[in-house]
Enzyme design. Structure first.
Site, short mmCIF file in Angstrom:
data_model
loop_
_atom_site.label_atom_id
_atom_site.label_comp_id
_atom_site.label_asym_id
_atom_site.label_seq_id
_atom_site.Cartn_x
_atom_site.Cartn_y
_atom_site.Cartn_z
N GLU A 198 8.86 -5.03 -22.25
CA GLU A 198 9.95 -5.87 -22.77
C GLU A 198 10.82 -6.45 -21.66
OE1 GLU A 198 10.39 -3.74 -27.18
OE2 GLU A 198 11.68 -3.12 -25.51
N GLU A 213 6.75 -1.75 -33.83
CA GLU A 213 5.40 -2.11 -34.28
C GLU A 213 5.37 -3.51 -34.87
OE1 GLU A 213 5.86 2.26 -34.13
OE2 GLU A 213 7.01 0.65 -35.07
#
EC number: 2.4.99.12
Length: 621
Positions: free
Chosen positions: A550, A277
Site C-alpha cells: 500500500e 480483501e
C-alpha cells in the site's frame, strides 16, 4: 417383449427415473447432444450400458425429433438388452467386431449406422464391448466417425449403483440415487489412443462430480452443529446490530433472505471478508467486468465496512450487487444459493466455510480461491483434521496462491490444481482518500518531513516513539503520525503518551512532534502525507505484518520489522524496495538516513490478466 425383458425394462426405468441426474459439461457440449439433423457418434464404456438410457431420455426431452440407435451384440444377452430399451425409442444395431474370422454382423451394422448418421441421427457405441478387455478401445467407433465424417463425442458417466462381477464391472443403477453424465469435447478424425484418453478424462470428471455429492461423516456433523447454533447466531447478529456492526434493513441477508435481481444470466459470486480483501479484489473485479461486458457480479462481504468500500465502485447497483454472506447454517446457505444460483464462486484469500463449500460442490458450482493465503499455523491446524480437510479442499476447482509456501500448504491439504501467480495485492488500486482534506492537512503541516507509523499494535508504539525522538536529534522538524491498527485504542494511547489525536478533533501543525490519527478508513490519506512509512505488527513476535504494497505503490519509502510471517513471499519480492528494522536503534538510523537507502519500483505483474482468463475459462467449462 419377453417377460424377462419387460421386468428389466420396468425395474431399470424405475431406477433411472428416480435417480437425480445432472448433465454436466459446457453448454456447447450439452447442446451438441440434442442437435437434430447433425449425425454424431456417441461413445461410452460398456460398464455404463445400463445407465445410457438416462442420456437418451434427457436428449429426447430436449429434442423429440432425435432418433437413437445403439450398437448391441446379436447374442442372447444383446437381444435381451435390445428388447428392454426399445420402449424408450432406442433402436438396436445388432453387430460387433469380428473375432477369429467369424462374422458377428459388424459390417452390416456399420452400413446401417452410416445411413443413420447421414440422416442426422445419433449412433451410440461401446468401444470396449462386447467382451472387452475393459477400457480397451476396439476398432469401430473411430472408424465409423471417420467414414461418416461426423464428430465422435466421448461421454463419461457415474451413478449410485451396484457393480456386477462381470468383465466390465457393469453398473446397475439403484433407486433414488444420484447420477452424472459428462459429455467430453467432440473429436474429429480421432485414433484409438485419443478416444481412450478422452473417455478416461470424461469419466474421471463424472466420477469426481459424483464423489463430491457424498458428504463425509464430519461434514454431516458440521451441518448439524450449524443447525443447532442457528438460534445463537441469530442472537449474535442482533447484538452486532445494536453495536452498529450490522445494518438494520439488511439483517435478513445473514439468513440467506434477500430479493434477487432479474439477471439475464447467472452471476459470478465473489466473496471478500472485509476491507483489505475487498480492495485486493478490486482490480480483478474491474478486469472481469471489462473482459466480459455481459457478466453480472454478486459480491459478498462479511463486514459492513467491506460493503461500504464496494459501494464506491461505479458499477455498483447495476452490474455489481452487494450482499452480506449468510452464516454457515445449511438452511440459510441453501436459501442463498437457491436465490442467486451463481455460475461460479471466487473466494478471496482464506475465507472458506466448510458448509458453504460443501453445498456449492453438491450443486457443481466451481469453487475458486484467489490470493490463497494459508499460514504455517493455519496449515497445521487444518492438518490435524486430515480426513475432513482432504474432503473439503478436494472440492475446490483451483487455488491461485500468493506464493510458493501457500501453494505447498494447499497442495498438502488436497487441492487438485494450485497456481502460484503471486500476490494479488500488488495490483490493488491505491487506498482511497479525501483530496480536499489532504490539501488542508498539507497546508497545516508545511514542508516538514512526515513519518507515518501505520497499523501499529500494542507494544510497538513505545519503540516507534523512542526511535522518532532519537531521530529528531538530527532531524528536529520531523513529524511522527501514529496510526494504530485498531482506532478504539486511541483514547488509551492518547492518555498514556499525552498525544493530540484526530479522534478528539485536533489537527497536526507545523510544530508538534507527534500526532495520532486514530480514525477508521483514512490510511490512504496519511500515506499520501508521508515522506517515509513504517508498517506495524512486525516489530514484536509473533507479529505477522500488514500490507507493505500500500505505501510502496504510492512511492513512499517503507520499512517493517522482522516478524512478517504473513507476508514472507512479499518481503522476498520487495527485497530492493522494503527496508527491515529490528529495534529502536535501527529504526532511528533509518529515519535519519532514509534517503540513502535504495527504494526500487514495485515489480510489474500480469497477475490480474492471468486470473481473469482462468476464471472465465472455468465458467465456460
Amino acid at each position: 417383449m419377453t417377460f424377462t425383458a419387460r421386468v428389466i425394462h420396468l425395474w431399470l426405468g424405475f431406477c433411472l427415473r428416480t435417480t437425480r441426474w445432472q448433465i454436466t459439461g459446457t453448454p456447447t457440449r450439452r447442446a451438441a447432444l440434442t442437435r437434430s439433423n447433425t449425425g454424431q457418434v456417441i461413445a461410452f464404456w460398456h460398464r455404463h450400458l445400463a445407465l445410457a438410457p438416462a442420456l437418451w431420455l434427457w436428449a429426447r426431452s430436449k429434442e423429440p425429433s432425435l432418433k437413437m440407435h445403439v450398437f448391441i451384440s446379436r447374442n442372447k444377452d444383446g437381444r435381451l438388452i435390445a428388447d428392454a430399451v426399445r420402449p424408450w425409442g432406442v433402436t438396436a444395431l445388432h453387430g460387433s467386431t469380428a473375432r477369429r474370422g467369424k462374422d458377428k454382423g459388424g459390417a452390416a451394422a456399420l452400413r446401417s449406422a452410416l445411413k443413420i448418421l447421414n440422416a442426422g441421427h445419433l449412433v451410440a457405441i461401446t468401444p470396449d464391448g462386447p467382451r472387452g478387455p475393459a477400457e480397451h478401445v476396439q476398432p469401430g467407433a473411430e472408424a465409423l466417425s471417420r467414414i461418416a465424417k461426423c464428430p465422435l463425442t466421448p461421454v463419461g458417466m457415474a451413478a449410485s449403483g451396484i457393480r456386477l462381477p462381470s468383465w466390465d464391472r457393469l453398473i446397475l443403477p439403484i433407486p433414488f440415487g444420484r447420477g452424472f453424465i459428462n459429455p467430453g469435447p467432440p473429436l474429429v478424425k480421432a485414433d484409438a489412443a485419443t478416444l481412450r484418453d478422452a473417455l478416461l478424462d470424461a469419466n474421471k470428471d463424472a466420477e469426481t462430480q459424483y464423489a463430491q455429492t457424498r458428504r463425509t461423516p464430519i461434514e454431516i456433523l458440521w451441518a448439524g452443529i450449524g443447525t443447532a447454533l442457528a438460534p445463537a447466531l441469530t442472537v449474535m447478529t442482533r447484538t452486532r446490530l445494536r453495536r452498529g456492526k450490522e445494518l438494520p434493513n439488511r439483517v435478513r441477508e445473514r439468513m440467506g433472505l434477500s430479493p434477487t435481481l432479474p439477471y439475464a444470466r447467472p452471476p459470478l459470486w465473489i466473496h471478500a471478508a472485509s476491507v483489505g480483501e475487498t480492495l485486493c479484489a478490486r482490480p480483478l473485479l474491474d478486469a472481469l467486468l471489462a473482459t466480459d461486458p455481459a457478466l453480472p457480479i454478486l459480491f459478498t462481504t462479511a463486514t459492513v465496512t467491506g460493503g461500504a468500500i464496494l459501494a464506491q465502485h461505479p458499477a455498483f447497483g447495476t452490474r455489481i450487487t452487494h450482499q452480506f454472506i449468510p452464516h454457515d447454517v445449511p438452511r440459510w446457505t441453501k436459501r442463498f444459493l437457491d436465490r442467486w444460483t451463481p455460475s461460479g464462486a471466487v473466494f478471496v484469500e482464506s475465507e472458506l466455510w466448510p458448509g458453504i463449500v460443501t453445498e456449492l460442490s453438491r450443486r457443481h458450482i466451481p469453487i475458486m480461491v484467489v490470493n490463497g493465503r494459508l499460514s504455517d499455523r493455519s496449515a497445521r491446524r487444518w492438518q490435524r483434521w486430515q480426513r475432513f480437510t482432504r474432503s473439503l479442499f478436494s472440492r475446490l476447482e483451483w487455488v491461485a496462491a500468493r506464493g510458493e509456501e501457500d501453494a505447498a500448504h494447499f497442495k498438502t491439504l488436497g487441492v487438485r490444481k494450485v497456481y502460484n501467480h503471486g500476490d494479488l495485492k500488488r495490483d490493488a488500486a491505491p487506498l482511497p482518500y479525501d483530496h480536499a482534506e489532504f490539501l488542508r492537512l498539507r497546508d497545516l503541516i508545511g514542508e516538514r518531513p512526515v513519518f507515518v507509523a501505520a497499523s501499529t499494535h500494542a507494544g510497538e508504539e513505545e519503540i516507534i516513539l523512542q526511535a522518532a525522538e532519537r531521530a529528531r536529534a538530527t532531524r528536529p522538524d520531523l513529524l511522527t503520525i501514529l496510526v494504530p491498527r485498531h482506532p478504539n485504542r486511541g483514547a488509551e494511547l492518547s492518555k498514556r503518551f499525552a498525544l493530540p489525536s484526530r479522534q478528539n478533533g485536533q489537527d497536526p501543525d507545523a510544530k508538534m512532534p507527534v500526532f495520532m490519527a486514530d480514525t477508521l478508513g483514512e490510511l490512504g490519506l496519511f500515506y499520501r502525507l508521508a515522506s517515509m512509512c513504517f508498517v506495524g505488527h512486525s516489530l514484536l513476535p509473533p507479529g505477522g505484518g500488514h500490507n507493505p504494497f500500500e505505501p510502496l505503490r504510492l512511492g513512499v519509502p517503507t520499512a517493517t520489522g522482522p516478524h512478517m510471517g504473513n507476508w514472507r513471499e512479499a518481503v522476498k519480492q520487495l527485497s530492493h524496495s522494503l527496508h527491515i528494522v529490528a529495534n529502536t536503534d535501527s529504526l532511528a538510523q533509518w529515519l535519519v538516513a532514509v534517503e540513502t537507502f535504495p527504494t526500487g519500483p514495485l515489480p510489474e505483474t500480469r497477475l490480474v490478466h492471468a486470473l481473469t482468463t482462468t476464471i472465465l475459462e472455468t465458467l465456460e467449462r
